[in-house]
Design a protein around this motif. Structure first.
Motif, short mmCIF file in Angstrom:
data_model
loop_
_atom_site.label_atom_id
_atom_site.label_comp_id
_atom_site.label_asym_id
_atom_site.label_seq_id
_atom_site.Cartn_x
_atom_site.Cartn_y
_atom_site.Cartn_z
N VAL A 1 45.36 -14.86 -12.84
CA VAL A 1 46.08 -15.64 -11.99
C VAL A 1 47.70 -15.74 -12.12
CG1 VAL A 1 47.35 -18.02 -11.62
CG2 VAL A 1 44.17 -17.77 -12.28
N HIS A 2 48.77 -14.62 -10.70
CA HIS A 2 49.81 -15.13 -10.72
C HIS A 2 50.83 -16.05 -10.66
CE1 HIS A 2 50.68 -11.43 -13.75
NE2 HIS A 2 49.88 -10.45 -13.21
N THR A 3 51.73 -16.01 -10.86
CA THR A 3 52.54 -17.21 -9.33
C THR A 3 53.17 -16.31 -9.10
OG1 THR A 3 54.26 -17.83 -11.55
CG2 THR A 3 52.21 -19.28 -11.90
N HIS A 4 54.33 -16.82 -8.45
CA HIS A 4 55.21 -16.00 -7.57
C HIS A 4 56.57 -15.63 -8.49
CE1 HIS A 4 55.00 -17.38 -3.40
NE2 HIS A 4 54.09 -18.24 -3.91
N ARG A 5 56.67 -16.42 -9.60
CA ARG A 5 57.56 -16.24 -10.47
C ARG A 5 57.54 -15.14 -11.52
NH1 ARG A 5 61.70 -19.28 -13.00
NH2 ARG A 5 60.93 -21.32 -11.83
N ASP B 1 56.29 -21.66 -8.95
CA ASP B 1 55.40 -21.30 -10.42
C ASP B 1 53.92 -22.18 -9.49
OD1 ASP B 1 57.46 -20.89 -12.25
OD2 ASP B 1 57.82 -22.57 -12.06
N HIS B 2 54.11 -21.93 -8.43
CA HIS B 2 52.37 -21.86 -8.24
C HIS B 2 52.03 -21.47 -8.33
CE1 HIS B 2 52.58 -26.79 -6.78
NE2 HIS B 2 52.91 -26.20 -7.66
N PRO B 3 50.34 -21.05 -8.29
CA PRO B 3 49.61 -19.79 -8.01
C PRO B 3 49.12 -18.64 -6.99
CG PRO B 3 48.25 -21.30 -9.02
CD PRO B 3 49.22 -21.96 -8.69
#
Length: 617
Positions: free
Chosen positions: A210-214, A191-193
């Protein structure tokens, strides 16, 4: 090994992309991860080789002082080092920042400054020169790595190295501290950027999305819904579009780690031979690429001699009948189905093979409006070309023509087959989206997301019609709607799209805000530029008349002007994605615009207004 993406279980796995890369290297070390087009053939790289290069690059970045949360930019054309560098950045829990390789020094400074990037990968000596020009004004920038070169002239304040040296540095650290890389990977958080992608900037300064791994994993699952077998069987794609763009990055960097997609990376110049050599089974391109390839195929028909020309003409008569019935949702008569299969095998597949498109069955287009004629032609040639819709803020698709083969051109589909992907239309006609792939914010701009997202619904800014069955048709942009002096609200994009179906016109901008009627500015094609001036003018007027005949009277164009030059990003008229900045175009060509209206009337009003200004009273 954790399961790869399938359409039966759309859930994000509790692992970062770097951790999933390690899984692939452990469980299938010798399987091909990707290839690079070199010396006329794809040169494969296995998962173990991929992972080893990423490990060494990541440890090299760690030794150069890159810390978790640091933004690291990549400015380069599409190549294997781009992808390896991206995963190295994610392995040290950094944030990937894509920079368009065509960026000017000013644009580069804007992206690096707004993201407060700590490091940048740059491809060539000219790219390093851009970094040198802006580096002294970027206090956060500490490291510069050249893929092809290492320049000592970049900046005294920067640690400068090249790709090979970075790998050597990381290799030495891996030997000295064998558990260091494992610790870095295990510290990752889904859930981190993970990445910042720039908006087009068509309505202002580009913003970092901004996109996270999720959210990126859910975007990959959207890809799996459009190619349902991609998580189980190998699919091939040719990667030549810039990876700093959100869609090519999704397909070229992130999707292969979660699926069986194998990408062959090549330059734009190698695109033709690579397509023929690889014969892709996955295609997601902007409309212009489908249009270019269609043009190449038509040229091939014209050069193929009289016999093939006759065969092609007969096959097209059959194909038109088939496509008409398909678009109407009607069953093909058996005789016509058999005849069309024969035409496809003997004419259309050999023709498609000339551009490497004979192994693909379903092709997708996004990132712009597809001209219906282009889509129709590919349908007739037997390629099931469909549209999908996503934005930088969604990364992946939220709408797609997923539920039928050979859909009638003109819509962008409906919500993906999962209730978490949803669409609605606001009272003023704006398309609004909700999806698990939705971005988490704009970098360093907390106010912007509160405007863009309300109650978990993302406001796209696109004006649409939604049919009862959920099919969506784009009308235009909410901010682009112009209002004539008579109070008529007009969306210019459908008119512009129709104008551009002519081979004479490359770009069209409809004008009319606050005016009595509509006009158009036209950027003409190379073909039109070669025509005699009088002949060109007459041809353009005939085309305008033809388009007007399809429009209601208030929407008809009363005049047009040919632009004296091409629109350019340098003049601020185009974004780096070649999206028109409408306000800037209108400002650049005010004289041409005034010629098309009764400027005398406006001058007279302005002259009288000057007499009654308070400071002149």
């Amino acid at each position: 090994m954790p399961a790869l993406a399938t359409v039966s279980d759309f859930q994000a796995v509790d692992r970062t992309f770097a951790q999933m890369l390690r899984d692939r290297a452990v469980y299938e070390p010798d399987t091909v991860a990707f290839s690079t087009w070199t010396a006329g053939a794809p040169q494969p790289t296995s998962w173990s080789q991929y992972f080893e290069a990423v490990q060494h690059a990541a440890l090299g970045l760690h030794d150069l002082g890159i810390k978790p949360g640091d933004r690291v930019a990549i400015m380069s054309s599409t190549r294997q080092e781009w992808v390896m560098a991206a995963l190295a950045i994610l392995s040290v829990n950094g944030v990937l920042v894509g920079v368009y390789p065509t960026s000017s020094p000013h644009e580069l400074e804007q992206v690096l400054g707004s993201s407060e990037a700590s490091a940048i990968f740059a491809e060539s000596s000219s790219d390093l020169a851009k970094v040198a020009a802006v580096g002294p004004r970027l206090p956060h920038l500490r490291v510069c790595i050249g893929f092809d070169a290492c320049s000592t002239d970049v900046s005294d304040a920067l640690a400068v190295t090249d790709w090979r040296s970075l790998l050597s540095l990381g290799s030495a650290r891996a030997a000295a501290e064998p558990t260091l890389f494992t610790g870095l990977l295990d510290a990752g958080d889904i859930d981190h950027p993970a990445a910042l992608f720039s908006t087009s900037g068509s309505t202002g300064t580009p913003k970092g999305v901004v996109h996270t791994h999720r959210t990126l994993q859910y975007s990959v699952m959207g890809v799996a819904m459009t190619y349902p077998e991609i998580g189980r069987t190998r699919h091939d794609m040719v990667g030549f579009l810039g990876l700093s763009h959100v869609a090519p990055a999704l397909l070229g960097v992130f999707a292969p780690i979660m699926t069986r997609l194998v990408v062959t990376y090549c330059t734009m110049e190698q695109r033709g031979e690579a397509l023929v050599g690889v014969r892709p089974t996955v295609v997601v391109w902007p409309p212009r690429m489908h249009e270019k390839l269609a043009g190449e195929m038509l040229q091939a028909v014209s050069r193929s001699g009289r016999i093939f020309g006759v065969e092609y003409s007969i096959a097209m008569k059959v194909a038109r009948q088939v496509s008409t019935l398909r678009w109407q949702g009607r069953q093909l008569p058996t005789y016509l189905d058999v005849l069309y299969r024969l035409c496809t095998k003997s004419v259309f597949l050999p023709l498609r093979a000339r551009v490497g498109m004979d192994r693909i069955t379903v092709s997708w287009t996004a990132s712009g409006s597809m001209t219906p004629d282009v889509a129709a032609l590919w349908h007739m040639w037997g390629l099931d070309l469909r549209e999908l819709y996503g934005t930088t803020e969604t990364c992946g698709a939220v709408l797609a023509q997923w539920d039928r083969s050979f859909p009638a051109p003109g819509t962008i589909g409906k919500s993906l087959p999962d209730s978490r992907w949803a669409a609605r239309v606001s009272p003023d006609g704006e398309l609004q989206l909700r999806a698990p792939c939705l971005f988490t914010g704009y970098w360093n701009d907390g106010d912007a997301i509160s405007v863009a997202v309300h109650d978990d619904w993302y406001r796209t800014g696109d004006l649409v019609d939604m049919a009862a069955d959920g099919e969506v048709r784009i009308i235009g942009r909410l901010k682009d709607v112009l209002k004539t002096s008579g109070g008529k609200s007009v969306s210019p994009q459908p008119i512009e799209l129709r104008l551009k179906t002519s081979p004479l016109i490359d770009e069209a901008v409809v004008v009319g805000e606050g005016r009595k009627y509509l006009t158009a500015l036209l950027a003409i094609s190379v073909h039109a530029q070669k025509m005699d001036a009088d002949e060109r003018e007459a041809s353009l007027r005939r085309w305008i008349d033809e388009v007007n005949a399809e429009l209601a009277r208030p929407l008809q164009l009363k005049d047009f002007r040919v632009l004296p030059r091409a629109l350019s990003a340098e003049a601020g008229e185009l974004t780096l994605k070649a999206t028109i900045r409408r306000a800037n175009v209108l400002a650049s060509f005010t004289d041409l615009i005034d010629e098309m209206y009764d400027a005398g009337e406006h001058d007279e009003i302005a002259r009288h207004a000057r007499f009654i200004r308070p400071d002149r009273a």
